[in-house]
Design a protein around this motif. Structure first.
Motif, PDB file in Angstrom:
ATOM      1  N   SER A 379     -15.532  19.836   3.056  1.00 49.00           N
ATOM      2  CA  SER A 379     -14.898  20.708   2.060  1.00 49.00           C
ATOM      3  C   SER A 379     -15.205  20.160   0.665  1.00 49.00           C
ATOM      4  CB  SER A 379     -13.387  20.730   2.295  1.00 49.00           C
ATOM      5  OG  SER A 379     -12.759  21.475   1.297  1.00 49.00           O
ATOM      6  N   VAL A 380     -15.744  20.999  -0.202  1.00 49.45           N
ATOM      7  CA  VAL A 380     -16.116  20.544  -1.555  1.00 49.45           C
ATOM      8  C   VAL A 380     -14.852  20.037  -2.257  1.00 49.45           C
ATOM      9  CG1 VAL A 380     -16.989  21.258  -3.841  1.00 49.45           C
ATOM     10  CG2 VAL A 380     -18.078  22.132  -1.749  1.00 49.45           C
ATOM     11  N   PRO A 381     -14.854  18.756  -2.711  1.00 51.48           N
ATOM     12  CA  PRO A 381     -13.620  18.175  -3.271  1.00 51.48           C
ATOM     13  C   PRO A 381     -13.315  18.692  -4.678  1.00 51.48           C
ATOM     14  CG  PRO A 381     -15.418  16.591  -3.402  1.00 51.48           C
ATOM     15  CD  PRO A 381     -15.964  17.788  -2.660  1.00 51.48           C
ATOM     16  N   GLU A 382     -12.056  18.560  -5.043  1.00 51.12           N
ATOM     17  CA  GLU A 382     -11.594  18.902  -6.399  1.00 51.12           C
ATOM     18  C   GLU A 382     -11.973  17.741  -7.321  1.00 51.12           C
ATOM     19  OE1 GLU A 382      -9.949  21.284  -9.101  1.00 51.12           O
ATOM     20  OE2 GLU A 382      -9.157  21.740  -7.096  1.00 51.12           O
ATOM     21  N   PRO A 383     -12.706  17.982  -8.421  1.00 54.16           N
ATOM     22  CA  PRO A 383     -13.076  16.846  -9.276  1.00 54.16           C
ATOM     23  C   PRO A 383     -11.887  16.336 -10.071  1.00 54.16           C
ATOM     24  CG  PRO A 383     -13.833  18.919 -10.247  1.00 54.16           C
ATOM     25  CD  PRO A 383     -13.248  19.257  -8.908  1.00 54.16           C
ATOM     26  N   GLY A 384     -11.917  15.033 -10.374  1.00 53.66           N
ATOM     27  CA  GLY A 384     -10.898  14.459 -11.253  1.00 53.66           C
ATOM     28  C   GLY A 384     -11.402  14.518 -12.689  1.00 53.66           C
ATOM     29  N   GLU A 385     -11.004  13.515 -13.475  1.00 52.27           N
ATOM     30  CA  GLU A 385     -11.433  13.502 -14.885  1.00 52.27           C
ATOM     31  C   GLU A 385     -12.910  13.136 -14.965  1.00 52.27           C
ATOM     32  OE1 GLU A 385      -9.979  11.380 -18.990  1.00 52.27           O
ATOM     33  OE2 GLU A 385      -8.580  11.515 -17.308  1.00 52.27           O
ATOM     34  N   TYR A 386     -13.638  13.872 -15.804  1.00 57.31           N
ATOM     35  CA  TYR A 386     -15.084  13.610 -15.942  1.00 57.31           C
ATOM     36  C   TYR A 386     -15.334  12.419 -16.865  1.00 57.31           C
ATOM     37  CZ  TYR A 386     -16.111  18.131 -13.754  1.00 57.31           C
ATOM     38  OH  TYR A 386     -16.223  19.182 -12.870  1.00 57.31           O
ATOM     39  N   THR A 387     -16.260  11.563 -16.470  1.00 56.93           N
ATOM     40  CA  THR A 387     -16.689  10.441 -17.315  1.00 56.93           C
ATOM     41  C   THR A 387     -17.971  10.849 -18.049  1.00 56.93           C
ATOM     42  OG1 THR A 387     -18.159   9.531 -15.631  1.00 56.93           O
ATOM     43  CG2 THR A 387     -15.853   8.830 -15.542  1.00 56.93           C
ATOM     44  N   GLU A 388     -18.470   9.922 -18.861  1.00 51.68           N
ATOM     45  CA  GLU A 388     -19.697  10.220 -19.621  1.00 51.68           C
ATOM     46  C   GLU A 388     -20.867  10.547 -18.710  1.00 51.68           C
ATOM     47  OE1 GLU A 388     -21.166   7.644 -22.826  1.00 51.68           O
ATOM     48  OE2 GLU A 388     -19.065   7.455 -23.447  1.00 51.68           O
ATOM     49  N   SER A 389     -20.974   9.824 -17.612  1.00 52.00           N
ATOM     50  CA  SER A 389     -22.137  10.064 -16.734  1.00 52.00           C
ATOM     51  C   SER A 389     -22.045  11.447 -16.072  1.00 52.00           C
ATOM     52  CB  SER A 389     -22.281   8.955 -15.689  1.00 52.00           C
ATOM     53  OG  SER A 389     -21.262   9.058 -14.708  1.00 52.00           O
ATOM     54  N   ASP A 390     -20.835  11.927 -15.794  1.00 51.25           N
ATOM     55  CA  ASP A 390     -20.667  13.273 -15.214  1.00 51.25           C
ATOM     56  C   ASP A 390     -21.017  14.334 -16.262  1.00 51.25           C
ATOM     57  OD1 ASP A 390     -19.476  11.777 -13.156  1.00 51.25           O
ATOM     58  OD2 ASP A 390     -17.479  12.046 -14.031  1.00 51.25           O
TER      59      ASP A 390
END
Length: 527
Positions: A379-390
């Protein structure tokens, strides 16, 4: 999903006196990729291909095979030219044959109209003719023969002796259009592309244009001249009109108004017909000239242009049987700068297949789907907070989508693929740096793992959409594996110009197992 913006694209009208080779396939998949992109962008798209079946070359090929010209054309079109479209996964909207009644009647109507407007006259002609080119040769393309042809004049392109023809013919007043053509090239610098092709055309027209013989009376395999049935229409004059007759010229004014003008992709060896004679014909009839004529380069094998007479032609299925149609399409469209000559070799194809398709794109897709399966139960996960690399990946996706669309507008499919491929390369690097397999061992990193794998899956969604015009089969498999059919709908319905907008893949989408997109190939040397 149409925006009302018309995008009508054509391949050259192929001459089926023999079987197709990879050069024909190259032109066809280029036109198909552009059509697929525009179709998926919501433009009112139409792609035409077809065969040019009249003229002396067809007559002689038929006679050599003990058939009538029509039988010979039917055999080759049914057994070789139409199956080629299936082999290469081409989604053309129409296939026109110049022996079809819909074409013949409209050609006669066009010719009669141009005659009535005073652009055609009767005259006598004596000139050197090349049956291979189906053209009276200009002095610049006549050379002295060598070897068995010593003492004869031969065609610079075919190296075959020219025939001296003396006939009473009808002539098109091409010379009257010299200034109008030069004005066209000045007013619309993108009418002929690339620039090298434009410069060549301008130089040719500046030297002065001769009137064009547009009928033949020495044989009868062709469309009769409407006011004098002892003549048939010169094969090129008839053939060029396919682009107009196929979309309703002379028969369906509404459809013609909807589709016309066209965008033509041609090989550079037939550039002059399309960039000089064709617009002059249209001007003579009071019809808009095409949007543009794009001349691509030649495919070279062993440093030479592929040629049926020199037996250097390679059948497309020789490649697709080993590598598949997606790899064929990807290789020719990415390895060669569209508009320039390019060399084909089995070694280069094999190396690119392994490095870019199997190890680059294919491996990226299978790793991502496998890790979502292993760490999040598919199941495609819910992303958390994005970092610079994301966020950097998000920018790469947005930039790639915008650059690819801009390159497609310029017919530079190779540049579009290069832009899209930055997503593949950056995402592979992103996985290496973020090490999701290490994150998975630490429960405290669960949210970070979810963000990394969501980023990978969402970037794969963008890749599937952006690459689908180039590689329809692999991207369809990836789309199914991502589970996006249920949440986002069919791949063909994804608006390609909106692909770079981040976050379209819903969390919770259920993925499916993915077979290798580009299976390992043991023997790939063309043997």
């Amino acid at each position: 999903m149409t925006s009302g913006r018309s995008f009508y694209i054509t391949t050259p009208i192929y001459y089926p006196s023999d079987v197709p080779h990879i050069g024909h396939g190259y032109t066809t998949v280029a036109a198909d990729t552009l059509a697929r992109w525009h179709r998926q962008a919501g433009d009112d798209t139409w792609m035409l291909t077809g065969t040019d079946e009249h003229g002396q070359k067809m007559m002689r090929a038929a006679a050599a095979n003990g058939l009538t010209p029509q039988q010979w054309a039917d055999k080759l079109v049914n057994e070789e030219w139409q199956p080629l479209l299936e082999t290469l996964d081409v989604a053309n909207d129409d296939f026109i044959r110049t022996t079809q009644p819909r074409h013949e009647a409209s050609v006669q109507r066009f010719l009669q109209d141009v005659y009535d407007r005073g652009h055609i006259y009767a005259g006598e002609y004596e000139a050197l003719y090349c049956v291979g080119c189906e053209e009276f040769k200009p002095a610049s393309e006549i050379v002295d023969g060598t070897g068995p042809f010593e003492g004869l004049k031969v065609c610079a392109i075919h190296s075959k002796p020219l025939e001296l023809l003396q006939e009473k013919n009808y002539f098109f007043k091409l010379s009257d259009f010299q200034e109008r053509l030069l004005q066209l090239y000045r007013d619309r610098p993108d009418f002929v592309q690339p620039e090298s092709a434009r410069n060549e055309v301008v130089a040719f027209v500046q030297q002065g244009l001769q009137d064009l013989s547009i009928s033949r009376s020495a044989f009868d395999w062709g469309i009769p001249v409407p006011w004098d049935e002892s003549h048939v229409i010169y094969v090129w004059f008839d053939a060029l009109l396919n682009y107009a007759t196929a979309v309703g010229y002379g028969a369906d004014d509404e459809n013609f108004a909807r589709r016309w003008p066209a965008r033509h992709i041609v090989g550079k060896d037939i550039l002059r017909f399309h960039a000089v004679i064709w617009p002059a014909m249209l001007m003579a009839a009071g019809i808009d000239v095409p949007h543009n004529v794009f001349a691509h380069g030649w495919l070279l094998v062993g440093g030479e242009k592929m040629s049926k007479s020199k037996l250097t032609g390679i059948a497309p299925h020789a490649i697709t049987d080993v590598f598949g149609s997606d790899a064929y399409r990807f290789y020719f469209l990415s390895a060669i700068a569209f508009g320039q000559d390019g060399s084909f070799s089995w070694e280069d194809l094999s190396a690119r297949y392994q490095a870019e398709l199997a190890n680059g794109f294919g491996n990226l897709a299978s790793r991502t789907i496998a890790m979502i399966g292993k760490y999040f139960g598919g199941s495609v996960p819910e992303p958390g907070e994005y970092t610079e690399s994301d966020l950097a990946i998000q920018k790469v996706v947005a930039d790639a989508a915008a650059s690819a669309d801009e390159a497609i507008d310029r017919f530079r499919i190779d540049e579009a693929i290069r832009s899209i491929w930055t997503i593949v390369d950056e995402l592979n690097g992103y996985i290496t740096v973020n090490e999701p397999w290490a994150l998975a061992k630490d429960d405290a990193q669960r949210e970070r793992l979810a963000t990394v794998l969501y980023t990978c899956a969402e970037a794969l969604r963008a890749l599937a959409v952006l690459l689908s015009p180039v590689m329809p089969q692999a991207t369809a498999k990836l789309w199914a594996a991502l589970g996006t059919e249920g949440s986002l709908g069919a791949l063909a319905d994804q608006p390609v110009r909106d692909t770079g907008r981040w976050g379209q893949l819903p969390a919770g989408t259920v993925t499916q197992a993915l077979q290798p997109l580009f299976p390992r190939i043991e023997q790939a040397d063309g043997s």
